[in-house]
Scaffold this active site. Structure first.
Site, PDB file in Angstrom:
ATOM      1  N   ASP A 177      -1.818  -7.819   0.149  1.00  0.00           N
ATOM      2  CA  ASP A 177      -2.038  -9.266   0.294  1.00  0.00           C
ATOM      3  C   ASP A 177      -1.886  -9.726   1.743  1.00  0.00           C
ATOM      4  OD1 ASP A 177       0.639  -8.601   0.061  1.00  0.00           O
ATOM      5  OD2 ASP A 177       1.176 -10.333  -1.166  1.00  0.00           O
ATOM      6  N   ASP A 204       2.857 -11.782 -14.466  1.00  0.00           N
ATOM      7  CA  ASP A 204       3.922 -12.785 -14.502  1.00  0.00           C
ATOM      8  C   ASP A 204       3.381 -14.187 -14.235  1.00  0.00           C
ATOM      9  OD1 ASP A 204       3.258 -12.400 -11.866  1.00  0.00           O
ATOM     10  OD2 ASP A 204       5.327 -12.403 -11.121  1.00  0.00           O
ATOM     11  N   HIS A 237      -2.802   0.799  -7.374  1.00  0.00           N
ATOM     12  CA  HIS A 237      -3.234   0.287  -8.672  1.00  0.00           C
ATOM     13  C   HIS A 237      -4.363  -0.729  -8.513  1.00  0.00           C
ATOM     14  CE1 HIS A 237      -2.088  -1.916 -12.663  1.00  0.00           C
ATOM     15  NE2 HIS A 237      -3.216  -1.255 -12.758  1.00  0.00           N
TER      16      HIS A 237
END
Length: 463
Positions: free
Chosen positions: A307, A229, A206
């Protein structure tokens, strides 16, 4: 009487000239049709009055002006008219000054992102990565509340997962956001032992798709990435705007992050909301990158765990990020693919900045590599060297800062854990670390958890 009228006339002509100069100065700066109309209105009134004053008097009017009761009445009428005209001019002058005082409104960016009368400002889009959390509303509400310009900060929400309820929430914002939908919702073929990590693979896919949309399809030159979030601070946009030029000009930087991994209340200085650091650790959680970096990374983008991949030496290449003392983002998403890793112990206690700092008006040149390195290392290694027991027992004397050394991976992890800061390392780099140094507050005093002097590089085996 004629001499007095001539004097009065010269006075009003002078006033009109002053008002006209004010208007034309504003016109030269703004080219505003509103101001042009205002000036023409004033000028027309002045022309009418000057015409009445300047027209030749009839024989009857001459006789009346030379003496008698009628002359006094006419003179009184003229003086009354002059006073009324002066009051009108004064009122219009105040109106024009009010218009000039609202100049800042005209200097707001236009639809092309340019400041009216000034050079174009860079557009910094906000990319919100969304999936199946309807609580994305909390994220978007704060972004829209604090956004100073729709044109300069377009909000792009890229949604994966095909979750209908989340799509409905995003769609409810209408033209306030751009809603993109990741088209490939299929499962990804992975090794059997990685089936439990399917979510991480989809997130990486994504990100790649969404960043290609921002940089290639929409042709932006930079982006701030926010996950669904995250809640942002009041000066979130100001923070990134101020640091964009430094990120652009300093090749030793590769990102700007809004996040402090050790930013829990009690571990940061609440009086230093304007304090910024360089860090060798990629923080994420609200971060800005340039298109040039995406061109570098896109061809080798990982299948999963993007990450941690960013934190590897081959990607970081000894580059640093900018991070704040007090975080400009706060995560409220305990549930997710990471199953709340670190959330209950660390993340839920992160302090979100509440004080607006005018970063764009501050001198941030100290963040450039050579200057920062020199100042930071001098500050760290000139601080009094203390022992762990002194820190833990609150036996430090003085206001600080203080330096506490570690010399091994295990030594760092024990000290970090006991002092309450995050103990994990990625490719040998501690969270928030710069040249091996982790800065935080303990019992109100600044502590530098640092390697001995002479540190030269990270050891990737410290992971």
């Amino acid at each position: 009487m004629k001499e007095e009228m001539a004097t009065e006339t010269e006075f009003y002509v002078m006033k009109l000239e002053i008002d006209r100069e004010v208007v034309w100065a504003m016109l030269r700066k703004r080219g505003s049709a509103i101001l042009c109309g205002a000036f023409l209105f004033v000028a027309w009134n002045a022309v009418v009055v000057f015409y009445l004053w300047g027209r030749p008097l009839s024989d009857r009017e001459e006789r009346e002006m030379d003496g008698g009761r009628g002359g006094a009445d006419l003179a009184g009428d003229v003086i009354h008219m002059a006073e009324a005209f002066e009051a009108e001019l004064e009122m219009q002058r105040k109106i024009l000054l009010q218009i000039q005082g609202h100049r800042s409104l005209w200097e707001q960016p236009n639809e092309n992102g340019a400041s009216r009368g000034g050079p174009p400002q860079v557009v910094i889009p906000i990319l919100v990565i969304a999936c199946n959390r309807v609580t994305v509303k909390r994220c978007l509400d704060k972004l829209i509340e604090y956004r100073p310009s729709v044109e300069l900060y377009p909000i792009i929400v890229s949604q994966d997962c095909g979750h209908a309820e989340t799509a409905q929430v995003i769609g409810s914002y209408g033209s306030q956001v751009t809603h993109l939908k990741q088209p490939d919702l299929s499962d990804i073929a992975v090794r059997p032992e990685h089936k439990k990590f399917q979510g991480y693979y989809k997130i990486s896919r994504h990100y790649r798709w969404a960043l290609n949309q921002v940089f290639n399809s929409l042709s932006h030159s930079s982006v701030v990435i926010v996950e669904d979030d995250l809640e942002v601070a009041p000066d979130f946009f100001e923070y990134f705007r101020s640091l964009h030029p430094i990120l652009k000009s300093d090749p030793s930087l590769w990102c700007v992050s809004a996040w402090n991994d050790n930013g829990r209340d009690g571990y940061v200085d609440p009086g230093k909301a304007d304090l910024l650091y360089r860090t060798d650790f990629f923080p994420g959680l609200g971060w800005m990158m340039l298109k040039e970096l995406w061109i570098e990374l896109e061809t080798k983008w990982p299948g999963a765990f993007w990450d941690d991949w960013m934190r590897q030496p081959d990607q970081r290449r000894d580059r640093a990020c900018i991070r704040p003392e007090i975080s400009r983002t706060l995560t409220f998403g305990r549930k997710g693919v990471s199953l709340g890793q670190f959330y209950d112990k660390y993340l839920r206690y992160i302090k979100l900045n509440s004080e607006f700092v005018p970063f764009t008006k501050l001198d941030l040149a100290y963040l450039k590599e050579e200057k920062y390195k020199e100042i930071f290392e001098k500050q760290v290694y000139s601080a009094p060297l203390v022992k762990y027991e002194e820190v833990q027992r609150g036996q430090l004397k003085g206001v600080g800062p203080f330096c506490l050394h570690y010399s091994s991976r295990d030594g760092f992890k024990v000290l970090a854990k006991n002092l309450g800061v995050m103990e994990d390392l990625k490719s040998g780099v501690p969270r928030t670390g710069y040249r091996g140094v982790v800065s935080f507050l303990s019992r109100g005093r600044r502590i530098f958890l640092a390697p001995p002097p002479g540190w030269s590089k990270y050891d990737p085996t410290w992971s």
